[in-house]
Design an enzyme around this catalytic site. Structure first.
Site, PDB file in Angstrom:
ATOM      1  N   HIS A 175      -1.572 -55.606  14.442  1.00 39.35           N
ATOM      2  CA  HIS A 175      -0.791 -56.771  14.855  1.00 39.35           C
ATOM      3  C   HIS A 175       0.447 -56.864  13.978  1.00 39.35           C
ATOM      4  O   HIS A 175       0.369 -56.561  12.781  1.00 39.35           O
ATOM      5  CB  HIS A 175      -1.635 -58.049  14.721  1.00 39.35           C
ATOM      6  CG  HIS A 175      -1.112 -59.168  15.528  1.00 39.35           C
ATOM      7  ND1 HIS A 175      -0.095 -59.977  15.086  1.00 39.35           N
ATOM      8  CD2 HIS A 175      -1.431 -59.593  16.777  1.00 39.35           C
ATOM      9  CE1 HIS A 175       0.170 -60.870  16.019  1.00 39.35           C
ATOM     10  NE2 HIS A 175      -0.614 -60.655  17.065  1.00 39.35           N
ATOM     11  N   ASP A 186      -7.464 -58.773  21.375  1.00 39.07           N
ATOM     12  CA  ASP A 186      -7.829 -58.003  22.563  1.00 39.07           C
ATOM     13  C   ASP A 186      -9.071 -57.147  22.381  1.00 39.07           C
ATOM     14  O   ASP A 186      -9.602 -56.618  23.352  1.00 39.07           O
ATOM     15  CB  ASP A 186      -6.655 -57.101  22.972  1.00 39.07           C
ATOM     16  CG  ASP A 186      -5.519 -57.921  23.526  1.00 39.07           C
ATOM     17  OD1 ASP A 186      -5.801 -58.840  24.294  1.00 39.07           O
ATOM     18  OD2 ASP A 186      -4.364 -57.643  23.167  1.00 39.07           O
TER      19      ASP A 186
HETATM   20  N1  ACO Z   1      -4.172 -47.750  15.749  1.00 38.81           N
HETATM   21  C1  ACO Z   1      -3.820 -46.844  14.808  1.00 38.81           C
HETATM   22  N2  ACO Z   1      -2.761 -46.990  14.002  1.00 38.81           N
HETATM   23  C2  ACO Z   1      -2.027 -48.083  14.166  1.00 38.81           C
HETATM   24  C3  ACO Z   1      -2.331 -49.087  15.102  1.00 38.81           C
HETATM   25  C4  ACO Z   1      -3.456 -48.883  15.918  1.00 38.81           C
HETATM   26  N3  ACO Z   1      -3.797 -49.762  16.849  1.00 38.81           N
HETATM   27  N4  ACO Z   1      -1.423 -50.071  15.035  1.00 38.81           N
HETATM   28  C5  ACO Z   1      -0.552 -49.715  14.095  1.00 38.81           C
HETATM   29  N5  ACO Z   1      -0.919 -48.502  13.553  1.00 38.81           N
HETATM   30  C6  ACO Z   1      -0.246 -47.778  12.485  1.00 38.81           C
HETATM   31  C7  ACO Z   1       0.964 -47.045  13.037  1.00 38.81           C
HETATM   32  O1  ACO Z   1       0.636 -45.766  13.478  1.00 38.81           O
HETATM   33  C8  ACO Z   1       1.879 -47.046  11.835  1.00 38.81           C
HETATM   34  O2  ACO Z   1       1.421 -46.075  10.945  1.00 38.81           O
HETATM   35  P1  ACO Z   1       2.447 -45.263  10.003  1.00 38.81           P
HETATM   36  O3  ACO Z   1       3.117 -46.286   9.157  1.00 38.81           O
HETATM   37  O4  ACO Z   1       1.579 -44.310   9.255  1.00 38.81           O
HETATM   38  O5  ACO Z   1       3.401 -44.587  10.948  1.00 38.81           O
HETATM   39  C9  ACO Z   1       1.625 -48.394  11.204  1.00 38.81           C
HETATM   40  O6  ACO Z   1       0.288 -48.733  11.574  1.00 38.81           O
HETATM   41  C10 ACO Z   1       2.577 -49.464  11.683  1.00 38.81           C
HETATM   42  O7  ACO Z   1       2.511 -49.467  13.102  1.00 38.81           O
HETATM   43  P2  ACO Z   1       3.630 -50.090  14.053  1.00 38.81           P
HETATM   44  O8  ACO Z   1       3.352 -49.638  15.444  1.00 38.81           O
HETATM   45  O9  ACO Z   1       4.983 -49.865  13.485  1.00 38.81           O
HETATM   46  O10 ACO Z   1       3.306 -51.626  13.840  1.00 38.81           O
HETATM   47  P3  ACO Z   1       3.717 -52.796  14.793  1.00 38.81           P
HETATM   48  O11 ACO Z   1       3.882 -53.984  13.959  1.00 38.81           O
HETATM   49  O12 ACO Z   1       4.838 -52.434  15.708  1.00 38.81           O
HETATM   50  O13 ACO Z   1       2.357 -52.858  15.651  1.00 38.81           O
HETATM   51  C11 ACO Z   1       1.236 -53.333  17.624  1.00 38.81           C
HETATM   52  C12 ACO Z   1       1.920 -53.882  16.381  1.00 38.81           C
HETATM   53  C13 ACO Z   1       2.315 -52.938  18.638  1.00 38.81           C
HETATM   54  C14 ACO Z   1       0.364 -54.436  18.204  1.00 38.81           C
HETATM   55  C15 ACO Z   1       0.367 -52.090  17.261  1.00 38.81           C
HETATM   56  O14 ACO Z   1      -0.569 -52.414  16.256  1.00 38.81           O
HETATM   57  C16 ACO Z   1      -0.322 -51.493  18.479  1.00 38.81           C
HETATM   58  O15 ACO Z   1       0.315 -50.772  19.245  1.00 38.81           O
HETATM   59  N6  ACO Z   1      -1.642 -51.816  18.678  1.00 38.81           N
HETATM   60  C17 ACO Z   1      -2.387 -51.323  19.798  1.00 38.81           C
HETATM   61  C18 ACO Z   1      -2.064 -52.175  21.036  1.00 38.81           C
HETATM   62  C19 ACO Z   1      -2.685 -53.551  20.949  1.00 38.81           C
HETATM   63  O16 ACO Z   1      -3.845 -53.720  20.619  1.00 38.81           O
HETATM   64  N7  ACO Z   1      -1.863 -54.554  21.288  1.00 38.81           N
HETATM   65  C20 ACO Z   1      -2.282 -55.964  21.311  1.00 38.81           C
HETATM   66  C21 ACO Z   1      -1.585 -56.745  20.235  1.00 38.81           C
HETATM   67  S1  ACO Z   1      -2.111 -58.409  20.229  1.00 38.81           S
HETATM   68  C22 ACO Z   1      -1.343 -59.075  21.563  1.00 38.81           C
HETATM   69  O17 ACO Z   1      -0.236 -58.787  21.913  1.00 38.81           O
HETATM   70  C23 ACO Z   1      -2.025 -60.084  22.281  1.00 38.81           C
END
Ligand code: ACO
Length: 378
Positions: free
Chosen positions: A261, A315
């Site tokens: 998140h 979720d």
């Molecule tokens: N699984 C594995 N690794 C993850 C995940 C995940 N779900 N989420 C983030 N990371 C890692 C990324 O790979 C990244 O790693 P790195 O720094 O080594 O490259 C780091 O954590 C940061 O990730 P970002 O994608 O830059 O973080 P952001 O703040 O953009 O992420 C997001 C938020 C988009 C929700 C992300 O966690 C994700 O895509 N999750 C999966 C989709 C999901 O569950 N969405 C629902 C969110 S809640 C809602 O909207 C109701």
């Protein structure tokens, strides 16, 4: 004015001032109008929470009775909307159907005075009332069935389950569903709420505001993630596959759905509530083996992701609850939209009270002074 540093995704940039909800992502705290989500889930209900979010205070008994009546009265949809739904393809995405219906609804209730409190109140009651009817109507009609008319004598949550399944739900199922709606109702300036704010700032009508927000919620990185979680659990299939699945995903730098998140760096408080609700449902209606997979995934994922502050989000467990309630997977995100309508409308109202058109700037990375080349010379 100096051009600030570009932040992809506007991470950390305040987009608005708001007193609707508050998140402390380090402590795992979520409050609506200052009240903790755990307390609202225990003592309130969705319609009361929606009133709190939109009008700023918990309603008195008289205000609440009037609001419930005003919502119940507006649950039905016009036959023209129903006929429009009949023409949608059966394979159409329910979120697209919902978005189309809300856009169409705006034609029946044209924009009046946005400063008129009664216009805001009516639109609010109408949108909250009709969202569940639209989702249930599309679901029944895509299967070739007649829609089920809403029942005024049932609660908001019970009525939705009744319309969907054509039978009155068990009281525990209705209660659990109501709590799900309460905890999805609002969540500060997430992508869909931001989109609602931008659209609201143009002073368009509330139906268009919601149409924008619904479209934004539909993506897999936002509201669509709970559907992806169920697909992921189906793909994992057995407990033995959890670790190999995780390792493959981590190695390929792929996201685990339902984890992570932008704001929470601990487990999302809503995930804890949903996990408890799932257990209550299983105690009553039988266990779901997907739950064991989810628990194992959460435990194993902590070894790889906890140090990055990545934990289950809202979720991760919501799909398991909906599955036990007999709700089809592709309705999970529309249900999120039903609940979030309260938050979107609260932000719409707040934006109108102190509006300024959103018009950010960009950091231009293109060329300058390029000469036009006639088509035959390219
Ligand atoms: N699984 C594995 N690794 C993850 C995940 C995940 N779900 N989420 C983030 N990371 C890692 C990324 O790979 C990244 O790693 P790195 O720094 O080594 O490259 C780091 O954590 C940061 O990730 P970002 O994608 O830059 O973080 P952001 O703040 O953009 O992420 C997001 C938020 C988009 C929700 C992300 O966690 C994700 O895509 N999750 C999966 C989709 C999901 O569950 N969405 C629902 C969110 S809640 C809602 O909207 C109701």
């Amino acid at each position: 004015m100096a051009v600030g540093e570009y932040k992809p995704g506007l991470e950390g940039i305040p987009a608005t001032q708001s007193n609707i909800s508050f998140i402390d992502g380090q402590q795992g705290l979520l409050e609506y109008r200052g009240i903790r989500i755990e307390e609202l889930c225990r003592y309130s209900n969705f319609l009361e929470t929606a009133y709190l979010l939109i009008f700023g205070e918990l309603p008195t008994a008289k205000q609440f009775a009037a609001f419930v009546e005003d919502v119940n009265y507006r649950r039905r949809i016009k036959y023209r909307i129903r006929d429009m739904i009949k023409c949608f393809p059966e394979s159409g995405q329910p979120m697209d159907a919902l978005q189309s219906c809300i856009a169409a609804l705006g034609m029946f209730y044209p924009l009046a005075d946005l400063h008129d409190a009664s216009f805001i109140y009516d639109a609010t009651a109408r949108l909250i009332a009709k969202m569940p009817t639209l989702v249930a109507t599309f679901h029944l009609m895509r299967q070739g069935n007649d829609p089920v008319a809403p029942r005024d004598d049932l609660s908001y949550a019970a009525n939705f389950l009744y319309m969907l399944n054509e039978k009155e739900p068990d009281p525990l199922a209705a209660h659990v569903f109501d709590v799900c709606l309460t905890l999805h109702a609002e969540h500060t300036v997430n992508a869909s709420t931001f989109c609602a704010l931008v659209t609201a700032s143009t002073l368009t009508d509330p139906y268009t505001v919601l149409t924008s927000a619904i479209g934004t919620l539909s993506g897999p990185l936002h509201g669509g993630a709970n559907e992806e979680v169920m697909r992921m659990l189906a793909e994992i299939g057995t407990i033995e596959n959890v670790v190999p699945y995780l390792e493959r995903k981590i190695k390929n730098k792929e996201k685990i759905m339902g984890f992570g998140h932008r704001i929470y760096k601990v487990k999302d408080p809503r995930a804890n509530i949903l996990q408890e609700l799932a257990i209550k449902l299983f105690d009553r209606f039988g266990h779901d083996p997907y739950f064991d997979l989810a628990i194992e995934l959460e435990n194993q994922a902590a070894k790889y992701l906890a140090e990055k502050g990545i934990f289950p989000n809202v979720d991760f467990y919501s799909g398991l609850v909906y599955r036990k309630l007999g709700i089809p997977t592709d309705l999970f995100t529309p249900i999120f939209a039903i609940a979030r309508t309260a938050g979107w409308l609260a932000h719409w109202k707040e934006q109108l009270a102190d509006n300024r058109l959103f018009r950010p700037i960009q950091v231009y990375t293109g060329r300058h002074g390029v000469r036009y080349k006639p088509i035959g010379e390219r």
